[in-house]
Design a protein around this motif. Structure first.
Motif, PDB file in Angstrom:
ATOM      1  N   ASP A 157       0.846  -1.189   0.000  1.00 65.88           N
ATOM      2  CA  ASP A 157       0.000   0.000   0.000  1.00 65.88           C
ATOM      3  C   ASP A 157       0.885   1.243   0.000  1.00 65.88           C
ATOM      4  O   ASP A 157       1.908   1.290   0.658  1.00 65.88           O
ATOM      5  CB  ASP A 157      -0.954   0.003   1.194  1.00 65.88           C
ATOM      6  CG  ASP A 157      -0.237  -0.129   2.533  1.00 65.88           C
ATOM      7  OD1 ASP A 157       0.556  -1.084   2.703  1.00 65.88           O
ATOM      8  OD2 ASP A 157      -0.456   0.728   3.408  1.00 65.88           O
ATOM      9  N   SER A 158       0.472   2.261  -0.787  1.00 69.03           N
ATOM     10  CA  SER A 158       1.185   3.534  -0.873  1.00 69.03           C
ATOM     11  C   SER A 158       2.635   3.310  -1.311  1.00 69.03           C
ATOM     12  O   SER A 158       2.875   2.758  -2.386  1.00 69.03           O
ATOM     13  CB  SER A 158       1.096   4.265   0.465  1.00 69.03           C
ATOM     14  OG  SER A 158       1.502   5.616   0.342  1.00 69.03           O
ATOM     15  N   TYR A 181      -3.460   2.053  -3.693  1.00 68.87           N
ATOM     16  CA  TYR A 181      -3.127   3.483  -3.743  1.00 68.87           C
ATOM     17  C   TYR A 181      -1.618   3.709  -3.814  1.00 68.87           C
ATOM     18  O   TYR A 181      -1.036   4.524  -3.103  1.00 68.87           O
ATOM     19  CB  TYR A 181      -3.763   4.266  -2.581  1.00 68.87           C
ATOM     20  CG  TYR A 181      -3.700   3.626  -1.202  1.00 68.87           C
ATOM     21  CD1 TYR A 181      -2.683   3.921  -0.312  1.00 68.87           C
ATOM     22  CD2 TYR A 181      -4.700   2.732  -0.794  1.00 68.87           C
ATOM     23  CE1 TYR A 181      -2.626   3.352   0.942  1.00 68.87           C
ATOM     24  CE2 TYR A 181      -4.645   2.148   0.469  1.00 68.87           C
ATOM     25  CZ  TYR A 181      -3.608   2.467   1.324  1.00 68.87           C
ATOM     26  OH  TYR A 181      -3.548   1.889   2.585  1.00 68.87           O
ATOM     27  N   HIS A 191      -7.310   1.961  -6.145  1.00 70.69           N
ATOM     28  CA  HIS A 191      -7.050   3.329  -5.691  1.00 70.69           C
ATOM     29  C   HIS A 191      -8.356   3.957  -5.227  1.00 70.69           C
ATOM     30  O   HIS A 191      -9.434   3.578  -5.685  1.00 70.69           O
ATOM     31  CB  HIS A 191      -6.458   4.169  -6.831  1.00 70.69           C
ATOM     32  CG  HIS A 191      -5.451   5.183  -6.374  1.00 70.69           C
ATOM     33  ND1 HIS A 191      -4.117   5.131  -6.711  1.00 70.69           N
ATOM     34  CD2 HIS A 191      -5.590   6.279  -5.572  1.00 70.69           C
ATOM     35  CE1 HIS A 191      -3.484   6.147  -6.157  1.00 70.69           C
ATOM     36  NE2 HIS A 191      -4.359   6.861  -5.463  1.00 70.69           N
ATOM     37  N   ASP A 203      -8.530  10.143  -2.832  1.00 71.06           N
ATOM     38  CA  ASP A 203      -7.156  10.192  -2.333  1.00 71.06           C
ATOM     39  C   ASP A 203      -6.585  11.597  -2.551  1.00 71.06           C
ATOM     40  O   ASP A 203      -6.591  12.115  -3.669  1.00 71.06           O
ATOM     41  CB  ASP A 203      -6.300   9.157  -3.072  1.00 71.06           C
ATOM     42  CG  ASP A 203      -4.988   8.855  -2.356  1.00 71.06           C
ATOM     43  OD1 ASP A 203      -4.392   9.789  -1.789  1.00 71.06           O
ATOM     44  OD2 ASP A 203      -4.560   7.686  -2.382  1.00 71.06           O
ATOM     45  N   PRO A 212      -4.974   9.651  -7.874  1.00 71.43           N
ATOM     46  CA  PRO A 212      -5.549   8.464  -8.521  1.00 71.43           C
ATOM     47  C   PRO A 212      -5.071   8.296  -9.962  1.00 71.43           C
ATOM     48  O   PRO A 212      -5.128   7.185 -10.502  1.00 71.43           O
ATOM     49  CB  PRO A 212      -7.054   8.728  -8.460  1.00 71.43           C
ATOM     50  CG  PRO A 212      -7.228   9.654  -7.292  1.00 71.43           C
ATOM     51  CD  PRO A 212      -6.005  10.521  -7.299  1.00 71.43           C
ATOM     52  N   SER A 237      -2.533   5.414 -10.613  1.00 67.07           N
ATOM     53  CA  SER A 237      -3.029   4.063 -10.888  1.00 67.07           C
ATOM     54  C   SER A 237      -3.681   3.979 -12.260  1.00 67.07           C
ATOM     55  O   SER A 237      -3.564   2.964 -12.958  1.00 67.07           O
ATOM     56  CB  SER A 237      -4.014   3.639  -9.797  1.00 67.07           C
ATOM     57  OG  SER A 237      -3.334   3.410  -8.580  1.00 67.07           O
ATOM     58  N   HIS A 268      -6.705   8.145   1.281  1.00 64.70           N
ATOM     59  CA  HIS A 268      -5.411   7.467   1.295  1.00 64.70           C
ATOM     60  C   HIS A 268      -5.249   6.684   2.593  1.00 64.70           C
ATOM     61  O   HIS A 268      -4.981   7.256   3.653  1.00 64.70           O
ATOM     62  CB  HIS A 268      -4.283   8.491   1.148  1.00 64.70           C
ATOM     63  CG  HIS A 268      -2.959   7.896   0.825  1.00 64.70           C
ATOM     64  ND1 HIS A 268      -2.586   7.569  -0.466  1.00 64.70           N
ATOM     65  CD2 HIS A 268      -1.909   7.541   1.608  1.00 64.70           C
ATOM     66  CE1 HIS A 268      -1.373   7.055  -0.461  1.00 64.70           C
ATOM     67  NE2 HIS A 268      -0.932   7.020   0.788  1.00 64.70           N
TER      68      HIS A 268
END
Length: 341
Positions: free
Chosen positions: A157-158, A195, A266, A270, A275, A278, A302
């Motif tokens: 993630d992230s 995300y 995503h 966010d 976004p 992605s 997020h």
């Protein structure tokens, strides 16, 4: 009042009858007043193996040990494996978080390793090298954990999504393979990114001007990841000071050719990672003819609580099961043409 007494008497008689019936079943340890619970076995046991050192890397004057925690379903099956890389803005890698997702994957039959990786002030490509080292470690120790070495996926993630994307996008490349177990492949057979960051040059694309200015700073974390901090006569540098370098350090710079299946997710709300990151990765992978699914989670920010809910977790688990397959019951070791991985 009389009616109430009759009802109470009836309940007491039923309880006594039930107790007598239970006593007559011959359950060991039964006593009057005991509550008898029947439990059906619907899932297996999961072992947690913490403090696993998967890589040792040289620091300035020492050796740093990188760790992972491994969840292993206790079954004599040949299991697919998944490596989780945590987010942390390139400045932390607290790998024992997202227990909801990791536990759900382990309950579905996957061996799940959560791995830390080097972050700022360490520079690219350290974190990608660490991700690949984690995959090679699992292949080296596949027999110990009951892993099918031909079926290993990644999720992050992230910033961890960035790591997962880089591993998937650089399948077949040897540039980032350093350290131990170099006779094992670091290729992965599935990649999930939540995300995540696909292009270091445009993390804030489409955001307000004030946010854009932050990402143009030499002090923003992606700039530090690429260029390091200002020191001595070096004043620091922005991400776009060397666009070619930034592209080579981004997943979007490695999308040409055949890649493993991707699941990209995503949040539409966010405000930290655009976004569009992605969206562009999805379109680039699709244009190359790769298998890629893109899920835009309506209203999700997020890393907010929407990412911890059943529908999101179930979607990821289901996708991994479809892509990597189920555990092979009672199998003792890998077989087939891909076992050499």
């Amino acid at each position: 009042m009389k009616r109430t007494r009759l009802l109470i008497a009836g309940v007491l008689l039923m309880a006594a009858a039930n107790g007598a019936a239970m006593a007559q079943t011959g359950l060991p340890g039964y006593a009057d007043g005991a509550q008898v619970m029947r439990v059906d076995v619907t899932r297996g046991q999961i072992d947690t193996i913490g403090g696993v050192i998967y890589s040792q890397v040289k620091a300035t004057r020492s050796v740093r040990q990188l760790r992972m925690t491994v969840l292993v379903p206790r079954a004599n099956d040949l299991k697919p494996a998944i490596v989780y890389f945590p987010g942390g803005g390139f400045i932390s890698a607290e790998y024992e978080k997202f227990t909801e997702m990791r536990t759900a994957l382990a309950q579905a039959g996957f061996v799940v390793a959560a791995a830390e990786y080097r972050v700022v002030p360490d520079q690219f490509p350290a974190l990608v090298e660490d991700g690949k080292a984690a995959v090679r470690y699992l292949r080296e120790h596949a027999a110990e954990y009951g892993i099918d070495p031909a079926r290993i996926g990644v999720i992050g993630d992230s910033a961890g999504g960035y790591v997962a994307q880089m591993l998937g996008a650089t399948n077949g490349e040897k540039t980032f393979d350093t350290g131990q177990f170099l006779d094992k492949s670091s290729d992965v057979q599935a990649a999930v990114t939540l995300y995540g960051i696909s292009d270091l040059r445009s993390i804030g694309e489409g955001f307000p001007e004030a946010v854009q200015k932050v990402h143009q700073s030499p002090a923003v974390t992606e700039a530090l990841l690429l260029n390091g901090p200002a020191f001595g006569e070096f004043p620091g540098a922005t991400v776009t000071a060397n666009p070619e370098q930034a592209l080579a350090a981004s997943p979007i710079g490695h999308v040409k050719g055949e890649k493993p299946p991707f699941l990209i997710m995503h949040g539409s709300a966010d405000t930290l990672v655009s976004p569009r990151q992605s969206q562009k990765l999805y379109e680039a992978l699709k244009a190359e003819g790769n298998k890629v699914d893109y899920v835009l989670v309506e209203g999700a920010g997020h890393g907010d609580l929407r990412w911890y809910q059943g529908p999101v977790i179930d979607r990821v688990v289901s996708w991994f099961k479809q892509t990597l397959g189920e555990p092979i019951k009672g199998a003792a070791k890998a077989s087939g043409p891909d076992a050499k991985l």
